[in-house]
Design a protein around this motif. Sequence first.
Motif, short mmCIF file in Angstrom:
data_model
loop_
_atom_site.label_atom_id
_atom_site.label_comp_id
_atom_site.label_asym_id
_atom_site.label_seq_id
_atom_site.Cartn_x
_atom_site.Cartn_y
_atom_site.Cartn_z
N THR A 111 -87.72 26.84 1.77
CA THR A 111 -86.60 27.77 1.65
C THR A 111 -85.28 27.00 1.75
OG1 THR A 111 -86.74 28.18 4.01
CG2 THR A 111 -87.85 29.76 2.58
N GLN A 112 -84.20 27.69 1.39
CA GLN A 112 -82.87 27.07 1.40
C GLN A 112 -82.55 26.45 2.76
OE1 GLN A 112 -79.80 29.83 0.23
NE2 GLN A 112 -78.15 28.53 1.02
N HIS A 113 -82.12 25.19 2.74
CA HIS A 113 -81.76 24.53 3.99
C HIS A 113 -80.89 23.31 3.72
CE1 HIS A 113 -85.17 22.07 2.67
NE2 HIS A 113 -84.71 21.10 3.46
N THR A 114 -80.31 22.78 4.77
CA THR A 114 -79.67 21.47 4.72
C THR A 114 -80.48 20.58 5.66
OG1 THR A 114 -78.17 22.21 6.47
CG2 THR A 114 -77.32 22.30 4.22
N ASP A 115 -80.40 19.27 5.47
CA ASP A 115 -81.17 18.36 6.33
C ASP A 115 -80.34 17.97 7.55
OD1 ASP A 115 -83.29 18.41 4.53
OD2 ASP A 115 -82.56 16.69 3.41
N THR A 116 -80.99 17.90 8.70
CA THR A 116 -80.27 17.59 9.94
C THR A 116 -79.81 16.12 10.02
OG1 THR A 116 -82.44 17.32 10.94
CG2 THR A 116 -81.27 19.34 11.46
N ALA A 117 -80.47 15.24 9.29
CA ALA A 117 -80.27 13.79 9.41
C ALA A 117 -78.85 13.35 9.02
CB ALA A 117 -81.28 13.10 8.50
N PHE A 118 -78.57 12.03 9.15
CA PHE A 118 -77.35 11.48 8.55
C PHE A 118 -77.47 11.60 7.03
CE2 PHE A 118 -77.76 8.76 12.45
CZ PHE A 118 -76.65 9.25 13.10
N GLY B 189 -86.57 6.79 -9.49
CA GLY B 189 -85.27 7.24 -8.97
C GLY B 189 -85.39 7.81 -7.57
N LEU B 190 -84.37 7.59 -6.76
CA LEU B 190 -84.31 8.17 -5.41
C LEU B 190 -83.27 9.28 -5.42
CD1 LEU B 190 -83.98 5.13 -2.95
CD2 LEU B 190 -85.82 6.81 -2.96
N VAL B 191 -83.54 10.38 -4.71
CA VAL B 191 -82.53 11.41 -4.50
C VAL B 191 -81.99 11.20 -3.08
CG1 VAL B 191 -82.09 13.90 -4.32
CG2 VAL B 191 -83.81 13.05 -5.93
N VAL B 192 -80.67 11.11 -2.93
CA VAL B 192 -80.09 10.93 -1.60
C VAL B 192 -79.28 12.18 -1.25
CG1 VAL B 192 -78.60 9.53 -0.14
CG2 VAL B 192 -80.01 8.43 -1.89
N ASN B 193 -79.67 12.84 -0.18
CA ASN B 193 -78.94 14.01 0.31
C ASN B 193 -78.07 13.61 1.49
OD1 ASN B 193 -80.33 15.74 -1.38
ND2 ASN B 193 -81.75 16.47 0.19
N ILE B 194 -76.82 14.06 1.48
CA ILE B 194 -76.00 13.95 2.70
C ILE B 194 -76.57 14.98 3.68
CG2 ILE B 194 -73.69 14.39 3.67
CD1 ILE B 194 -73.61 11.95 1.86
N GLY B 195 -76.75 14.57 4.94
CA GLY B 195 -77.28 15.50 5.94
C GLY B 195 -76.18 16.02 6.86
N ASN B 196 -76.57 16.91 7.75
CA ASN B 196 -75.61 17.56 8.66
C ASN B 196 -74.81 16.57 9.51
OD1 ASN B 196 -78.15 19.98 9.40
ND2 ASN B 196 -76.59 20.11 7.84
N LEU B 197 -75.51 15.56 10.05
CA LEU B 197 -74.82 14.65 10.97
C LEU B 197 -73.71 13.87 10.27
CD1 LEU B 197 -77.92 13.46 13.01
CD2 LEU B 197 -75.94 14.65 13.97
N ALA C 183 -87.37 10.16 3.54
CA ALA C 183 -86.97 9.34 4.69
C ALA C 183 -85.71 9.96 5.30
CB ALA C 183 -86.70 7.92 4.22
N PHE C 184 -85.84 10.41 6.53
CA PHE C 184 -84.71 11.03 7.24
C PHE C 184 -84.10 9.97 8.16
CE2 PHE C 184 -87.63 14.65 6.51
CZ PHE C 184 -86.77 15.50 5.83
N PHE C 185 -82.83 9.64 7.93
CA PHE C 185 -82.17 8.65 8.79
C PHE C 185 -81.55 9.34 9.98
CE2 PHE C 185 -82.53 4.53 6.96
CZ PHE C 185 -83.10 4.84 5.74
N GLY C 186 -81.97 8.95 11.19
CA GLY C 186 -81.30 9.43 12.40
C GLY C 186 -82.14 10.31 13.30
N ILE C 187 -82.88 11.28 12.73
CA ILE C 187 -83.37 12.36 13.60
C ILE C 187 -84.51 12.00 14.55
CG2 ILE C 187 -82.54 14.37 12.35
CD1 ILE C 187 -85.19 14.49 10.92
N GLY C 188 -85.37 11.05 14.15
CA GLY C 188 -86.51 10.77 15.03
C GLY C 188 -86.22 9.65 16.02
N TYR C 189 -84.97 9.24 16.06
CA TYR C 189 -84.58 8.06 16.84
C TYR C 189 -84.29 8.51 18.27
CZ TYR C 189 -81.66 3.85 17.62
OH TYR C 189 -81.10 2.70 18.09
N THR C 190 -85.35 8.78 19.02
CA THR C 190 -85.19 9.48 20.29
C THR C 190 -84.57 8.63 21.39
OG1 THR C 190 -87.49 8.96 20.66
CG2 THR C 190 -87.03 11.20 19.99
#
Length: 209
Positions: free
Chosen positions: A77-84, A113-121, A150-157
């Motif tokens: 469903t519609q969302h934005t990614d939390t990552a950087f 090709g890679l798709v790069v999404n800007i995330g929330n952070l 690949a989500f940059f940032g979020i799992g980096y606890t």
Amino acid sequence: MAPDPPEPEQLPICCKDIVTEFSKEILSFADSLFGLLSEALGLSSNHLKELGCAEGVDVAYNYYPPCPQPELTLGATQHTDTAFIAMLVQDHIGGLQVLHQNHWVDVPPMSQGLVVNIGNLLQVMSNDKFTSVEHRVLLKGAGPRVTAIAFFGIGYTSNSRLYGPIEELLSESDPPKYKKTTIQDFVAGAYKQGLDGTSFVQLLKLTDD
Ligand SMILES: O=C(O)CCC(=O)C(=O)O
Ligand SMILES: [Fe+2]
């Protein structure tokens, strides 16, 4: 997969080499990309890297089975990614759409090709100079469809830094729009909210505009 990669024996034998190689390559690509994103914000090319944006990456694999009635449901469903940022590799099936000027636009698969999404952070850190993209996934009768993301940032606890609008981007006419947060608190808030169509950046908004 970074900065604390799993032990090789924790990964399934069938994909352990490719997953390890993929993670290595995207980490190296992220170094260049965060350099370019820093420069696009008018900062020195090391700025986002020095804030730890390229250090932590989680890789997820999505599997969408072929759907007999794709018009009745959605893959995501519609969302934005939390990552950087999120970097996505999609196979040839298609289905990813981004919301542009109130219209859903297909993101056609591109071989290699890679798709790069800007995330929330990154939206928060850029104080809205970058916007995290709203996206969703339509299902197809064909398939299955597989994506690697690949989500940059979020799992980096172990990262306890506070993230908020970057000081150098702020001025009297451009005051901070967001409060600071740790990644852990932000992600916990986002999971609690769930994919209800509201961007998670709202959780950090200082004003209701
Ligand atoms: O599978 C896709 O094309 C996108 C998946 C996605 O948006 C996500 O996992 O956050
Ligand atoms: Fe996403």
